[in-house]
Design a protein around this motif. Structure first.
Motif, mmCIF file in Angstrom:
data_model
loop_
_atom_site.group_PDB
_atom_site.id
_atom_site.type_symbol
_atom_site.label_atom_id
_atom_site.label_comp_id
_atom_site.label_asym_id
_atom_site.label_seq_id
_atom_site.Cartn_x
_atom_site.Cartn_y
_atom_site.Cartn_z
ATOM 1 N N GLU A 103 15.573 56.685 -12.433
ATOM 2 C CA GLU A 103 15.433 56.758 -10.855
ATOM 3 C C GLU A 103 15.960 58.192 -10.387
ATOM 4 O OE1 GLU A 103 16.990 53.811 -8.407
ATOM 5 O OE2 GLU A 103 15.135 52.741 -8.400
ATOM 6 N N PRO A 104 17.025 58.738 -11.013
ATOM 7 C CA PRO A 104 17.257 60.336 -10.808
ATOM 8 C C PRO A 104 16.092 61.118 -11.073
ATOM 9 C CG PRO A 104 19.205 58.905 -11.673
ATOM 10 C CD PRO A 104 18.029 58.136 -11.612
ATOM 11 N N LEU A 105 15.322 60.781 -11.923
ATOM 12 C CA LEU A 105 14.243 61.611 -12.598
ATOM 13 C C LEU A 105 13.064 61.382 -11.734
ATOM 14 C CD1 LEU A 105 15.004 61.159 -16.529
ATOM 15 C CD2 LEU A 105 15.811 63.139 -14.695
ATOM 16 N N GLY A 106 12.957 60.801 -10.680
ATOM 17 C CA GLY A 106 11.958 60.417 -9.753
ATOM 18 C C GLY A 106 11.001 59.256 -10.118
ATOM 19 N N VAL A 107 11.287 58.171 -11.099
ATOM 20 C CA VAL A 107 10.535 57.232 -11.513
ATOM 21 C C VAL A 107 11.354 55.893 -10.773
ATOM 22 C CG1 VAL A 107 9.647 55.658 -13.279
ATOM 23 C CG2 VAL A 107 9.829 58.329 -13.554
ATOM 24 N N GLY A 108 10.483 55.257 -10.123
ATOM 25 C CA GLY A 108 11.127 54.115 -9.236
ATOM 26 C C GLY A 108 11.110 52.689 -10.086
ATOM 27 N N TYR A 109 11.725 51.849 -9.666
ATOM 28 C CA TYR A 109 11.843 50.363 -10.111
ATOM 29 C C TYR A 109 10.377 49.869 -10.258
ATOM 30 C CZ TYR A 109 12.920 45.605 -10.275
ATOM 31 O OH TYR A 109 13.102 43.977 -10.498
ATOM 32 N N LEU A 110 9.607 49.990 -9.147
ATOM 33 C CA LEU A 110 8.206 49.487 -9.435
ATOM 34 C C LEU A 110 7.188 50.248 -10.161
ATOM 35 C CD1 LEU A 110 7.469 48.542 -5.415
ATOM 36 C CD2 LEU A 110 8.018 46.982 -7.207
ATOM 37 N N GLN A 111 7.532 51.505 -10.129
ATOM 38 C CA GLN A 111 6.623 52.258 -11.248
ATOM 39 C C GLN A 111 6.920 51.941 -12.740
ATOM 40 O OE1 GLN A 111 7.909 56.373 -9.485
ATOM 41 N NE2 GLN A 111 5.705 56.851 -9.624
ATOM 42 N N LEU A 112 8.163 51.598 -12.913
ATOM 43 C CA LEU A 112 8.435 51.088 -14.208
ATOM 44 C C LEU A 112 7.680 49.840 -14.581
ATOM 45 C CD1 LEU A 112 10.139 51.139 -16.808
ATOM 46 C CD2 LEU A 112 12.039 50.377 -15.617
ATOM 47 N N LEU A 113 7.887 48.833 -13.766
ATOM 48 C CA LEU A 113 7.367 47.538 -13.883
ATOM 49 C C LEU A 113 5.792 47.692 -13.836
ATOM 50 C CD1 LEU A 113 9.776 45.292 -11.571
ATOM 51 C CD2 LEU A 113 9.415 45.496 -13.847
ATOM 52 N N ALA A 114 5.283 48.539 -13.059
ATOM 53 C CA ALA A 114 3.866 48.674 -12.934
ATOM 54 C C ALA A 114 3.169 49.077 -14.374
ATOM 55 C CB ALA A 114 3.353 49.789 -11.804
ATOM 56 N N ILE A 115 4.104 49.808 -15.144
ATOM 57 C CA ILE A 115 3.576 50.080 -16.536
ATOM 58 C C ILE A 115 3.904 49.351 -17.532
ATOM 59 C CG2 ILE A 115 3.890 52.042 -18.319
ATOM 60 C CD1 ILE A 115 4.641 53.785 -16.111
ATOM 61 N N THR A 116 5.126 48.810 -17.451
ATOM 62 C CA THR A 116 5.557 47.673 -18.448
ATOM 63 C C THR A 116 4.844 46.461 -18.560
ATOM 64 O OG1 THR A 116 7.611 47.001 -17.442
ATOM 65 C CG2 THR A 116 7.732 49.024 -18.936
ATOM 66 N N ILE A 117 4.772 45.605 -17.480
ATOM 67 C CA ILE A 117 4.050 44.674 -17.108
ATOM 68 C C ILE A 117 2.636 44.516 -17.892
ATOM 69 C CG2 ILE A 117 3.461 42.661 -15.683
ATOM 70 C CD1 ILE A 117 5.826 43.136 -14.045
ATOM 71 N N PRO A 118 1.789 45.287 -17.164
ATOM 72 C CA PRO A 118 0.351 45.092 -17.933
ATOM 73 C C PRO A 118 0.153 45.683 -19.245
ATOM 74 C CG PRO A 118 0.693 47.067 -16.264
ATOM 75 C CD PRO A 118 2.006 46.227 -16.242
ATOM 76 N N THR A 119 1.011 46.591 -19.548
ATOM 77 C CA THR A 119 0.843 47.144 -21.214
ATOM 78 C C THR A 119 1.393 46.183 -22.143
ATOM 79 O OG1 THR A 119 2.964 48.277 -20.823
ATOM 80 C CG2 THR A 119 0.935 49.599 -20.463
ATOM 81 N N SER A 120 2.412 45.569 -21.795
ATOM 82 C CA SER A 120 3.191 44.494 -22.802
ATOM 83 C C SER A 120 2.151 43.254 -22.666
ATOM 84 C CB SER A 120 4.513 44.127 -22.486
ATOM 85 O OG SER A 120 4.683 43.768 -21.203
ATOM 86 N N LEU A 121 1.929 42.869 -21.752
ATOM 87 C CA LEU A 121 0.925 41.447 -21.432
ATOM 88 C C LEU A 121 -0.620 41.688 -22.147
ATOM 89 C CD1 LEU A 121 0.509 38.815 -20.296
ATOM 90 C CD2 LEU A 121 -0.308 39.840 -18.280
ATOM 91 N N ALA A 122 -1.011 42.916 -22.045
ATOM 92 C CA ALA A 122 -2.128 43.207 -22.775
ATOM 93 C C ALA A 122 -1.934 43.415 -24.236
ATOM 94 C CB ALA A 122 -2.731 44.687 -22.220
#
Length: 432
Positions: free
Chosen positions: A158-177
């Motif tokens: 988050e201090p680097l500008g990446v939010g909680y939702l952005q993290l989940l928006a990447i990890t959920i679809p990529t791991s599921l696929a």
């Protein structure tokens, strides 16, 4: 001295792996003592990770005692028995979403017997659905909104500008696929069950039985407990989103995110206990509570040991690794893969290595894409859910070979992590 210190770290981890279970946490503490004797100052204990695991496990254990876990397993069994021919595709989805919801892969324990039984009844090689289901339950930790690993990574990004939702928006679809595609491959691994000599031998000896559908007694408040736990998860996600700097709905929150998660989960445990009439004495004996507390000790020991070594040599590590990672960013995934193989915890691996990676100048995209690689807990055939899958397969198809590493979890695990990392770089480049 660095060679001797590294030998102590690896020796402690190896000893812990030999002891098994909570033993790796014990051995981590021994390693810290040995390093202190050599003059190395102890590092930081990951209290935030430990406390989050404890609070989430408290709520899950209360839900289990209320009958919620049996209810979820019953629903999973209905799904698998309704479409038994597709068990290799459906089973990993069940373990994935149970882990996603609970924040711990230990929920797979309750579904593995069902998976093994349904596969056996259909003449499907049980190692196929069991192997990818175990891997799925491990990799889903990196996509769970309430897992300690995700919360920690979100906090350092988050201090680097990446939010909680952005993290989940990447990890959920990529791991599921990655899990879905890997299940297609897993469905073709190994010979057919009827052609397996080990199965034929056990069948001839009468060691294989068909039990049929198990009738679980669903307690009166089981559904309510599941509903209350789901509300708690949604509350965690909403609060974490609201206080995120990228959203900014709450600019000066009274509680930071980690404190809020712990408070919400303990509150959920309280409400479940009151409304579902849970005997708190039974919570202490719940399987999820015991496995969760064991995980806390493991995280404390190995993460403390790892931080002690890394903190003592961070300057040298920076000098050696910064150029390599700058040139080959995917090498971070390789490092995380082998580290998690030894540390036996996604949260402990993330805590031990990712802050150092960011100090080396690794980009947030590389950290997120490589995050799935902390799930290589399947490599050594000593992880609890892996051993449970082996023991629950009466056919003998899910067996560990004489070479130790030639077991049915290796190919699905490596493939799933590899695909998830690849998809992470692709999707992350679009989202960030």
């Amino acid at each position: 001295m660095i060679g001797l210190e590294l030998a102590i770290v690896l020796g402690a981890i190896f000893l812990g792996a030999r002891l098994g279970g909570i033993g790796i946490g014990f051995a981590g503490g021994l390693g810290v003592v040995a390093l202190a004797v050599l003059g190395v100052a102890p590092g930081n204990i990951p209290w935030d990770v430990i406390l989050i695991i404890m609070s989430v496990i408290a709520a899950i254990a209360a839900m289990q005692v209320a009958g919620g876990m049996d209810y979820l397993v019953g629903q999973a069994e209905k799904l698998l028995r309704k479409h038994p021919k597709y068990i290799t595709y459906l089973a990993p989805m069940v373990t994935y979403f149970m882990t996603l919801m609970a924040g711990t892969g230990h929920t797979a324990f309750s579904t593995l017997p069902v998976i093994a039984e349904v596969a056996k009844e259909q003449g499907i090689r049980p190692s196929r659905p069991l192997s990818i289901s175990v891997v799925s339950s491990q990799i889903a930790i990196t996509a769970s909104p309430i897992s300690a690993a995700v919360i920690f990574v979100s906090g350092i990004l988050e201090p680097l500008g990446v939010g909680y939702l952005q993290l989940l928006a990447i990890t959920i679809p990529t791991s599921l696929a990655a899990v879905l595609l890997t299940s297609v491959v897993a469905n073709r691994l190994g010979c057919e069950l009827k052609d397996d000599p080990v199965y034929q031998e056990r069948l001839a000896k009468g060691q294989v039985t068909i039990r049929g559908e198990q009738k679980l007694e669903i307690l009166p408040h089981a559904k309510l407990s599941v509903g209350l736990f789901l509300i708690a998860i949604v509350a965690v996600m909403l609060y974490a989103t609201a206080i995120s700097p990228t959203v900014g709905l709450i600019e000066k929150p009274v509680m930071p995110r980690n404190d809020a998660i712990m408070a919400i989960m303990l509150s959920a445990a309280t409400v479940i206990t009151l409304l579902c009439k849970v005997d708190t004495g039974k919570v202490l004996n719940a399987a999820t509570f015991k496995s969760g507390m064991s995980a806390c000790v493991c995280v404390m020991g190995v993460a403390w040991l790892g931080d002690t070594f890394v903190a003592a040599h961070i300057d040298g590590i920076k000098e050696t690794a910064s150029t390599l990672l700058d040139r080959y960013p995917w090498m971070l995934a390789v490092v995380l893969f082998f580290a998690s193989m030894l540390l036996y915890s996604q949260a402990a691996t993330a805590k031990a290595l990712l802050p150092a990676a960011l100090l080396l100048g690794v980009s947030p995209l590389t950290v997120i894409a490589s995050f799935a690689a902390v799930s290589a807990l399947f490599v050594l055939p000593t992880y609890p859910t892996l051993l449970a899958a082996v023991e629950m397969d009466e056919t003998g198809s899910t067996r560990i070979g004489k070479a130790v590493f030639n077991h049915p979890f290796i190919i699905p695990g490596v493939l799933a992590i590899g695909l998830s990392v690849l998809f992470g770089f692709l999707l992350g480049g679009l989202v960030l």
